[in-house]
Scaffold this motif. Structure first.
Motif, PDB file in Angstrom:
ATOM      1  N   PHE A  42      35.408  40.535  81.486  1.00  0.00           N
ATOM      2  CA  PHE A  42      34.994  41.077  82.814  1.00  0.00           C
ATOM      3  C   PHE A  42      35.448  40.268  83.895  1.00  0.00           C
ATOM      4  CE2 PHE A  42      31.886  42.517  86.200  1.00  0.00           C
ATOM      5  CZ  PHE A  42      32.443  43.774  86.170  1.00  0.00           C
ATOM      6  N   ILE A  43      35.915  40.597  85.258  1.00  0.00           N
ATOM      7  CA  ILE A  43      35.784  40.192  86.463  1.00  0.00           C
ATOM      8  C   ILE A  43      35.187  40.673  87.537  1.00  0.00           C
ATOM      9  CG2 ILE A  43      37.137  38.788  87.948  1.00  0.00           C
ATOM     10  CD1 ILE A  43      37.507  37.238  85.094  1.00  0.00           C
ATOM     11  N   ASP A  44      34.037  40.306  88.008  1.00  0.00           N
ATOM     12  CA  ASP A  44      33.564  41.008  89.462  1.00  0.00           C
ATOM     13  C   ASP A  44      33.958  40.547  90.421  1.00  0.00           C
ATOM     14  OD1 ASP A  44      31.744  41.947  90.386  1.00  0.00           O
ATOM     15  OD2 ASP A  44      30.101  41.179  89.739  1.00  0.00           O
ATOM     16  N   LEU A  45      35.127  41.801  90.818  1.00  0.00           N
ATOM     17  CA  LEU A  45      36.119  41.969  92.055  1.00  0.00           C
ATOM     18  C   LEU A  45      35.648  41.967  93.039  1.00  0.00           C
ATOM     19  CD1 LEU A  45      39.750  41.885  91.565  1.00  0.00           C
ATOM     20  CD2 LEU A  45      38.603  39.844  92.507  1.00  0.00           C
ATOM     21  N   THR A  46      34.565  43.167  92.844  1.00  0.00           N
ATOM     22  CA  THR A  46      33.695  43.502  93.601  1.00  0.00           C
ATOM     23  C   THR A  46      33.127  42.618  94.398  1.00  0.00           C
ATOM     24  OG1 THR A  46      33.661  45.681  92.580  1.00  0.00           O
ATOM     25  CG2 THR A  46      32.101  45.799  93.810  1.00  0.00           C
ATOM     26  N   ASN A  47      31.940  42.290  94.137  1.00  0.00           N
ATOM     27  CA  ASN A  47      31.140  41.111  94.279  1.00  0.00           C
ATOM     28  C   ASN A  47      31.991  39.955  94.957  1.00  0.00           C
ATOM     29  OD1 ASN A  47      28.692  42.007  94.644  1.00  0.00           O
ATOM     30  ND2 ASN A  47      28.432  41.270  91.995  1.00  0.00           N
ATOM     31  N   ALA A  48      32.853  39.396  94.426  1.00  0.00           N
ATOM     32  CA  ALA A  48      34.079  38.441  94.870  1.00  0.00           C
ATOM     33  C   ALA A  48      34.966  38.792  96.204  1.00  0.00           C
ATOM     34  CB  ALA A  48      35.573  38.080  94.114  1.00  0.00           C
ATOM     35  N   THR A  49      35.095  39.872  96.759  1.00  0.00           N
ATOM     36  CA  THR A  49      35.447  40.963  97.192  1.00  0.00           C
ATOM     37  C   THR A  49      34.619  40.672  98.604  1.00  0.00           C
ATOM     38  OG1 THR A  49      35.955  43.067  97.041  1.00  0.00           O
ATOM     39  CG2 THR A  49      37.865  41.605  96.111  1.00  0.00           C
ATOM     40  N   ALA A  50      33.231  41.566  98.321  1.00  0.00           N
ATOM     41  CA  ALA A  50      32.591  41.513  99.513  1.00  0.00           C
ATOM     42  C   ALA A  50      32.436  40.503 100.079  1.00  0.00           C
ATOM     43  CB  ALA A  50      31.157  42.353  98.398  1.00  0.00           C
ATOM     44  N   GLN A  51      31.944  38.623  99.203  1.00  0.00           N
ATOM     45  CA  GLN A  51      31.756  37.903 100.025  1.00  0.00           C
ATOM     46  C   GLN A  51      32.924  37.180 100.521  1.00  0.00           C
ATOM     47  OE1 GLN A  51      30.362  35.664  96.687  1.00  0.00           O
ATOM     48  NE2 GLN A  51      29.388  36.334  95.933  1.00  0.00           N
ATOM     49  N   LEU A  52      33.789  37.577  99.934  1.00  0.00           N
ATOM     50  CA  LEU A  52      35.404  37.423 100.840  1.00  0.00           C
ATOM     51  C   LEU A  52      35.143  38.193 102.353  1.00  0.00           C
ATOM     52  CD1 LEU A  52      38.264  35.790 100.412  1.00  0.00           C
ATOM     53  CD2 LEU A  52      38.982  37.345  99.743  1.00  0.00           C
ATOM     54  N   TYR A  53      35.051  39.106 102.265  1.00  0.00           N
ATOM     55  CA  TYR A  53      35.051  40.088 103.511  1.00  0.00           C
ATOM     56  C   TYR A  53      34.302  39.556 104.824  1.00  0.00           C
ATOM     57  CZ  TYR A  53      37.842  43.627 100.450  1.00  0.00           C
ATOM     58  OH  TYR A  53      38.631  43.928  99.910  1.00  0.00           O
ATOM     59  N   GLU A  54      33.201  38.777 104.053  1.00  0.00           N
ATOM     60  CA  GLU A  54      31.608  38.323 104.944  1.00  0.00           C
ATOM     61  C   GLU A  54      31.997  37.478 105.491  1.00  0.00           C
ATOM     62  OE1 GLU A  54      28.862  41.731 102.227  1.00  0.00           O
ATOM     63  OE2 GLU A  54      28.573  39.605 101.661  1.00  0.00           O
ATOM     64  N   SER A  55      32.936  36.787 104.705  1.00  0.00           N
ATOM     65  CA  SER A  55      33.137  35.182 105.268  1.00  0.00           C
ATOM     66  C   SER A  55      33.863  35.200 106.427  1.00  0.00           C
ATOM     67  CB  SER A  55      33.677  34.602 104.319  1.00  0.00           C
ATOM     68  OG  SER A  55      34.921  34.949 103.896  1.00  0.00           O
ATOM     69  N   TYR A  56      34.714  36.372 106.652  1.00  0.00           N
ATOM     70  CA  TYR A  56      35.065  36.433 108.268  1.00  0.00           C
ATOM     71  C   TYR A  56      34.458  37.534 108.928  1.00  0.00           C
ATOM     72  CZ  TYR A  56      39.853  34.555 105.685  1.00  0.00           C
ATOM     73  OH  TYR A  56      41.145  34.305 105.167  1.00  0.00           O
ATOM     74  N   GLY A  57      33.226  38.261 108.506  1.00  0.00           N
ATOM     75  CA  GLY A  57      33.257  39.098 109.692  1.00  0.00           C
ATOM     76  C   GLY A  57      33.882  40.488 109.773  1.00  0.00           C
ATOM     77  N   ASP A  58      33.258  40.967 110.177  1.00  0.00           N
ATOM     78  CA  ASP A  58      33.728  42.575 110.069  1.00  0.00           C
ATOM     79  C   ASP A  58      35.589  42.419 111.304  1.00  0.00           C
ATOM     80  OD1 ASP A  58      34.984  45.487 110.242  1.00  0.00           O
ATOM     81  OD2 ASP A  58      32.718  45.718 111.807  1.00  0.00           O
ATOM     82  N   THR A  59      35.046  42.338 111.791  1.00  0.00           N
ATOM     83  CA  THR A  59      36.664  42.348 113.157  1.00  0.00           C
ATOM     84  C   THR A  59      37.605  41.288 113.246  1.00  0.00           C
ATOM     85  OG1 THR A  59      35.256  42.574 114.869  1.00  0.00           O
ATOM     86  CG2 THR A  59      37.124  41.638 115.288  1.00  0.00           C
ATOM     87  N   LYS A  60      37.411  40.252 112.111  1.00  0.00           N
ATOM     88  CA  LYS A  60      38.396  39.205 111.578  1.00  0.00           C
ATOM     89  C   LYS A  60      38.484  39.401 109.908  1.00  0.00           C
ATOM     90  CE  LYS A  60      37.437  34.693 114.262  1.00  0.00           C
ATOM     91  NZ  LYS A  60      36.616  33.489 114.639  1.00  0.00           N
ATOM     92  N   CYS A  61      38.031  40.246 109.388  1.00  0.00           N
ATOM     93  CA  CYS A  61      37.729  40.648 108.242  1.00  0.00           C
ATOM     94  C   CYS A  61      39.262  41.678 108.551  1.00  0.00           C
ATOM     95  CB  CYS A  61      37.109  41.221 107.622  1.00  0.00           C
ATOM     96  SG  CYS A  61      37.133  41.868 106.156  1.00  0.00           S
ATOM     97  N   HIS A  62      39.094  42.958 109.210  1.00  0.00           N
ATOM     98  CA  HIS A  62      40.481  43.719 109.476  1.00  0.00           C
ATOM     99  C   HIS A  62      42.289  42.822 110.100  1.00  0.00           C
ATOM    100  CE1 HIS A  62      36.775  46.547 108.797  1.00  0.00           C
ATOM    101  NE2 HIS A  62      37.664  47.317 108.770  1.00  0.00           N
ATOM    102  N   GLU A  63      41.334  42.248 110.862  1.00  0.00           N
ATOM    103  CA  GLU A  63      42.460  41.659 111.263  1.00  0.00           C
ATOM    104  C   GLU A  63      43.418  40.550 110.130  1.00  0.00           C
ATOM    105  OE1 GLU A  63      43.459  38.544 115.233  1.00  0.00           O
ATOM    106  OE2 GLU A  63      41.142  38.945 114.955  1.00  0.00           O
ATOM    107  N   TYR A  64      42.586  39.539 110.054  1.00  0.00           N
ATOM    108  CA  TYR A  64      42.805  39.114 108.773  1.00  0.00           C
ATOM    109  C   TYR A  64      43.453  39.280 107.453  1.00  0.00           C
ATOM    110  CZ  TYR A  64      41.944  35.407 113.231  1.00  0.00           C
ATOM    111  OH  TYR A  64      41.864  34.778 113.762  1.00  0.00           O
TER     112      TYR A  64
END
Length: 619
Positions: free
Chosen positions: A211-233
């Protein structure tokens, strides 16, 4: 006697990837959207390769009934199968779409039944059931299945990915009861009843598979950018679900990293920290003389030294480079910082000569140099008889056919023709056409007549198709497909247009547009290199959906054209029965080759008496 050569891969192993639009392949010429399955193979080494079967709009039911049925034909003992679904399993607010459809039929409400999106599963039952079917059958084939929880949607609240962004519908979901669907249900945050990612993990535990937990992994990735930069980048500018190149590449790398950490294919996964280029070879494929071809490449580097600097890109003569597909140069300088670069560039060349075109793109950073071979081939349409199928779509679905071919006509799945009329008195056609706003088109509507809310991609059970095939004894070479399309009644119509020659086991994208301007006719054309043998069909499909629930919205089609050349295909013989005289071998596309490979070839044989005999050979 002609020498026969073959290429055999001994011990080649594959990772097969099954998923939805967040993993799917996309055509770089049609959209900026990218799926992470496109890049997963970048991180495999030692002869391992990745084959991506993911398709937009598929839930776990479609994953099993469609994608897996194609993939399992190619899965061998020792292979791996990565399985990730949930985005489209959430259709119908957590109810099972097929069960909802059958409920409305059981009470005699055909109208509501027709309006149901049959996608969607229940996380505790049908969702797990279909994933389990893939797991069991993969194991039976000797492969290793890997359950990968779905990537998050970038739904932020107070800097965190909220519950439904993690595919937990516990804050609001529906239940189908014996008296019909009920909505507005809610369970506490620690109740995982409606959590698709959680139940994918539970299934992996039950089946004792990785099992690979990409849900938590991507949540952490997105949150590291923040809402605005996540959508932009990381995202494609069309919402909170689909990636651009950077996002897709980072998610693919994250999946590979998690696999390596867990010891899954650990010796065959590489996570490069210096500069690399994908694809490693820029194969433009086959095209016609005079065509301008464009190829997308992604330059990436992580942990680079120094922390900021310049990456230089140079191309050999005849190849131009760009970062925006507008300004073309012979070389580029790409700045990077924070020891990281993820940059998309484009290479362009014009096929001016027969045969194969070769070149090199060189990428360098400090003493690190990566050379990317460039190849392209010119194909020929010499000889044969012109073929053209044309659907005007002004008053009916009749077509005009010129030349020897068989047209299978227009057909509809989940849709019907509402009427033939002008889309609107203010319809805008491309100026070069000279067409007036009053020109009539075919207006199409979905069964049930209500476009459902929450659709972000095409529905595999809703499309309009045009098809053609060669007459018996002929080869049909298709080199042109075009049509006009627009939405009528609002600016929310969305559309994908694909073509396929294998019944849509694989497909090529012609067109993608979301939120089409109402009554503004879009001209779609492509110049493919397609060769249809006896028994093959070319199918062109239009897949529409709407941005939000709506009625009275139609998708309008006009002037569909498919054209090419029909060649006689007489004297089919096995390799080795070549007769006397000097013989040249050509591929079915007219490219000269030095040896036979699997498939059909054209032999041009110089006989002792001076005659030239051309025939088709099947190997």
């Amino acid at each position: 006697m002609l020498a026969i050569c073959s290429i055999t891969a001994f011990g080649a192993k594959k990772v097969h990837t099954l998923g939805d639009s967040t993993m799917a392949d996309y055509d770089e010429k049609a959209t900026v959207t990218r799926g992470w399955g496109m890049y997963f193979g970048n991180f495999l080494t030692n002869g391992w390769t990745s084959v991506n079967y993911a398709r937009g709009g598929r839930d776990s039911r479609g994953g099993y009934n469609e994608l897996w049925q194609t993939a399992k034909k190619n899965v061998k003992e020792g292979d791996y199968v990565i399985i990730t679904f949930a985005h489209n399993d959430e259709k119908n607010d957590g109810m099972d779409g097929e069960q909802l459809y059958q409920y409305y039929l059981s009470i005699g409400d055909k109208t509501k039944a027709d309006a149901v999106d049959k996608r969607g599963t229940i996380p505790t039952s049908t969702y797990k059931d279909y994933l389990a079917k893939i797991i069991d059958e993969a194991i039976a084939l000797g492969a290793t299945p890997i359950i990968c929880s779905p990537v998050c949607r970038s739904y932020f609240t107070a800097g965190k990915i909220r519950r439904n962004g993690r595919h937990d519908l516990g804050d609001s979901f529906s239940i189908l009861t014996e008296n019909g669907p009920t909505s507005g249900h809610r369970v506490p945050a620690d109740d995982h009843t409606m959590d698709y990612a959680y139940h994918s993990q539970q299934l992996a535990i039950e089946k004792n598979v990785p099992f690979i937990d990409l849900t938590n992994a991507t949540a952490q990735l997105y949150e590291s950018y923040g809402d605005t930069k996540c959508h932009e980048y990381l995202f494609d500018g069309e919402g909170s679900t689909h990636f651009n190149t950077t996002g897709a590449l980072l998610v693919a790398r994250e999946c590979a990293r998690l696999m390596k950490e867990q010891g899954i294919l650990a010796e065959n996964i590489v996570l490069p920290t210096d500069i690399s280029v994908s694809p490693a070879q820029a194969d433009f494929g086959e095209a016609y003389r005079g065509q301008t071809l464009t190829k997308e490449l992604t330059i990436s580097g992580f942990g680079m030294m120094p922390e900021k600097g310049v990456v230089e890109v140079k191309a050999s003569e005849g190849i131009l480079l760009s970062t925006d597909k507008t300004n073309w140069k012979e070389s580029l300088q790409l700045n990077y910082q924070a020891s990281t670069i993820v940059q998309t560039i484009y290479a362009q060349l014009v096929l001016e000569h027969d045969g194969e075109t070769v070149g090199t793109i060189t990428v360098s950073q400090g003493d690190k140099v990566v050379e990317v071979p460039v190849t392209a081939s010119v194909v020929s349409l010499e000889g044969g008889t012109e073929v053209k199928a044309y659907w005007r779509l002004e008053a009916d679905d009749q077509y005009q056919l010129t030349g020897p071919a068989t047209v299978l006509g227009e057909s509809w799945v989940g849709m019907f023709v509402q009427r033939y009329s002008a889309p609107n008195a203010n319809t805008v056609w491309p100026e070069w056409t000279g067409y007036q706003a009053s020109r009539k088109t075919q207006r199409n509507l979905l069964n049930g007549e209500v476009w459902p809310d929450g659709e972000i991609d095409d529905n595999p059970e809703r499309y309009i198709q045009f098809a053609i095939k060669p007459n018996k004894g002929n080869i049909l070479k298709i080199n042109y497909i075009s049509l006009f399309v627009c939405g009528c009644g609002g600016n929310g119509m969305c559309c994908h247009i694909y073509y396929s020659t294998d019944g849509f086991e694989t497909r090529s994208t012609m067109f993608e547009m979301k939120k089409m301007p109402a009554n503004n006719m879009q001209f779609v054309e492509t110049t493919p290199v397609i060769s249809l043998d006896d028994g093959q069909e070319l199918q062109v499909r239009v897949y529409p959906w709407y941005n939000g629930e709506a009625t009275g919205k139609t998708i309008c089609l006009s002037d569909v054209t498919i054209s090419g050349m029909a060649m006689e295909a007489d004297d089919i013989r096995s390799v080795g029965q070549d007769g006397d005289g000097q013989t040249s071998i050509f591929t079915i596309y007219g490219i000269k080759t030095s040896c036979y490979r699997k498939g059909i070839h054209i032999l041009r044989q110089q006989m002792p008496d001076g005659r030239v005999v051309t025939r088709k050979v099947l190997n």
